[in-house]
Design a protein around this motif. Structure first.
Motif, mmCIF file in Angstrom:
data_model
loop_
_atom_site.group_PDB
_atom_site.id
_atom_site.type_symbol
_atom_site.label_atom_id
_atom_site.label_comp_id
_atom_site.label_asym_id
_atom_site.label_seq_id
_atom_site.Cartn_x
_atom_site.Cartn_y
_atom_site.Cartn_z
ATOM 1 N N UNK A 79 1.005 -1.096 0.536
ATOM 2 C CA UNK A 79 -0.129 -0.375 0.299
ATOM 3 C C UNK A 79 1.327 1.494 0.258
ATOM 4 N N UNK A 80 1.795 0.996 0.844
ATOM 5 C CA UNK A 80 2.817 2.274 1.103
ATOM 6 C C UNK A 80 3.421 2.681 -0.844
ATOM 7 N N UNK A 81 3.709 1.260 -1.159
ATOM 8 C CA UNK A 81 4.468 1.676 -2.434
ATOM 9 C C UNK A 81 3.705 2.638 -3.458
ATOM 10 N N UNK A 82 2.734 1.214 -3.911
ATOM 11 C CA UNK A 82 1.715 1.905 -4.769
ATOM 12 C C UNK A 82 1.533 3.440 -4.217
ATOM 13 N N UNK A 83 1.252 3.313 -3.004
ATOM 14 C CA UNK A 83 0.248 5.282 -2.628
ATOM 15 C C UNK A 83 1.763 6.041 -3.601
ATOM 16 N N UNK A 84 2.955 5.924 -3.254
ATOM 17 C CA UNK A 84 3.887 7.416 -2.940
ATOM 18 C C UNK A 84 4.269 6.925 -4.646
ATOM 19 N N UNK A 85 4.223 5.863 -5.591
ATOM 20 C CA UNK A 85 4.488 5.919 -6.711
ATOM 21 C C UNK A 85 2.848 6.601 -7.678
ATOM 22 N N UNK A 86 1.914 6.588 -7.093
ATOM 23 C CA UNK A 86 0.392 7.534 -7.971
ATOM 24 C C UNK A 86 0.981 9.147 -7.157
ATOM 25 N N UNK A 87 1.956 9.053 -5.817
ATOM 26 C CA UNK A 87 1.843 10.474 -5.822
ATOM 27 C C UNK A 87 0.774 10.575 -4.625
ATOM 28 N N UNK A 88 1.055 12.226 -3.399
ATOM 29 C CA UNK A 88 0.373 11.611 -2.292
ATOM 30 C C UNK A 88 -0.812 12.272 -2.660
ATOM 31 N N UNK A 89 -1.394 10.977 -1.971
ATOM 32 C CA UNK A 89 -2.977 11.108 -2.635
ATOM 33 C C UNK A 89 -3.926 11.851 -1.036
ATOM 34 N N UNK A 90 -4.495 12.884 -1.459
ATOM 35 C CA UNK A 90 -5.423 13.628 -0.263
ATOM 36 C C UNK A 90 -6.905 13.172 -0.845
ATOM 37 N N UNK A 91 -7.313 13.202 0.552
ATOM 38 C CA UNK A 91 -9.318 13.190 0.906
ATOM 39 C C UNK A 91 -9.472 14.030 1.397
ATOM 40 N N UNK A 92 -10.276 15.128 1.129
ATOM 41 C CA UNK A 92 -11.125 16.365 1.698
ATOM 42 C C UNK A 92 -12.340 16.434 2.082
ATOM 43 N N UNK A 93 -12.849 15.974 3.507
ATOM 44 C CA UNK A 93 -14.202 15.108 4.255
ATOM 45 C C UNK A 93 -14.002 16.495 4.759
ATOM 46 N N UNK A 94 -15.265 16.669 4.703
ATOM 47 C CA UNK A 94 -16.653 17.543 4.923
ATOM 48 C C UNK A 94 -17.032 17.069 6.524
ATOM 49 N N UNK A 95 -16.806 18.004 7.457
ATOM 50 C CA UNK A 95 -18.323 17.018 8.991
ATOM 51 C C UNK A 95 -19.288 17.978 8.715
ATOM 52 N N UNK A 96 -19.774 17.608 9.282
ATOM 53 C CA UNK A 96 -21.282 18.496 9.915
ATOM 54 C C UNK A 96 -21.756 18.197 11.316
ATOM 55 N N UNK A 97 -22.240 18.805 12.117
ATOM 56 C CA UNK A 97 -22.189 18.404 13.740
ATOM 57 C C UNK A 97 -21.103 18.349 14.449
ATOM 58 N N UNK A 98 -21.670 17.006 15.805
ATOM 59 C CA UNK A 98 -21.290 16.391 16.391
ATOM 60 C C UNK A 98 -19.659 15.717 16.396
#
Length: 283
Positions: A79-98
């Protein structure tokens, strides 16, 4: 054998106790026990000798523990090697509430374990946009509450929470065991700013137009109740200041915790997030 099941097995093998392993995995004990029994059925041998005080590994379990650790370590390296090959992967999560919701805590822990190389960015949003910025491209996925306008969105229900009315503790209605919306018809309610999703606004106003102060965040709602005696609504179970009280609403449909994303978005990180969220909120 699924990697997730092997992680369950390793947790039990290291803790030698199903209860402690379940707590470590941020899940309840019954599904963990079922997963281990299914693994034993697939292998055709017992992995643990069970007793009232805990469990011990059988010879077969000892062999599997060594192999499972090696396999999981290899999977993490892949997983680490594949992620590194693909570049820095980012996921932006919006959270509403508690943010203290235990479902959020379980989801965060599970997603960190399964995606250690992903850069997670959180956008905490107010009450004026239930999609948390999905439509404007500010987030990839939203962890929010329904109902709202779902046009061009895909929505996955995670949990349903009963709703109560928030009142000042000295309000005569605060001593009731339950209330109906009709009993609050003469009260002032909070409002959301002009332009707020009308489906969202209607739900939190009990299905009809109301009069009252405009609010944009949870704390503003609570202060509107405290200072103005305004009626507020909130999912049951939220911690409130001693000056406020919550009474269950008998005829109010539940508030659904949902995950939402833009329809047609094929980002694999969103798919894995939804799968993890579904499991985290199930326990």
């Amino acid at each position: 054998m699924e990697l997730r099941t092997l992680r369950y097995f390793v947790a039990v093998a290291e803790e030698l106790h199903f209860g402690r392993a379940a707590a470590r995995l941020h899940m309840s004990q019954p599904p963990l026990s079922r997963a281990v029994k299914q693994l034993e059925a697939e292998i055709g041998a017992l992995l643990f000798a069970r007793s009232p005080t805990g469990v011990t590994l059988t010879p077969v379990g000892t062999v599997l523990l060594d192999e499972a650790r090696a396999l999981l370590d290899h999977a993490d390296r892949v997983r680490v090697r594949v992620s590194a090959a693909a570049g820095a992967a980012t996921l932006t999560i919006g959270i509403l509430g508690d943010g203290t919701d235990p479902g959020v805590s379980r989801l965060a822990a599970a997603y960190r374990r399964s995606h250690p190389g992903i850069d997670i960015r959180i956008r905490d949003t107010g009450l004026t946009d239930p999609t948390c910025g999905l439509r404007t491209g500010l987030v990839d996925v939203a962890l929010t509450r329904a109902p709202f306008d779902e046009t061009a969105l895909t929505v996955r229900a995670l949990r349903a929470d009963p709703v109560g009315v928030v009142l000042r503790a000295d309000d005569p209605l605060a001593r009731r065991d339950g209330l109906r919306l009709a009993e609050l018809s003469d009260r002032r309610w909070f409002q959301f700013p002009q332009g707020t999703d009308p489906v969202w606004q209607s739900y939190w106003n009990g299905g009809r137009p109301r009069e009252g102060p405009v609010v944009r965040a949870v704390q503003e709602c609570l202060h509107a109740v405290l200072w103005n005696g305004t009626v507020g609504l909130a999912p049951l179970g939220h911690d409130l200041p001693a000056e406020l009280a919550m009474v269950p609403l008998i005829d109010m449909p539940p508030s659904r915790v949902v995950a939402a994303w833009n329809k047609g978005d094929t980002n694999p990180l969103i798919r894995s997030f939804i799968e993890t969220a579904t499991t985290a909120y199930r326990h």
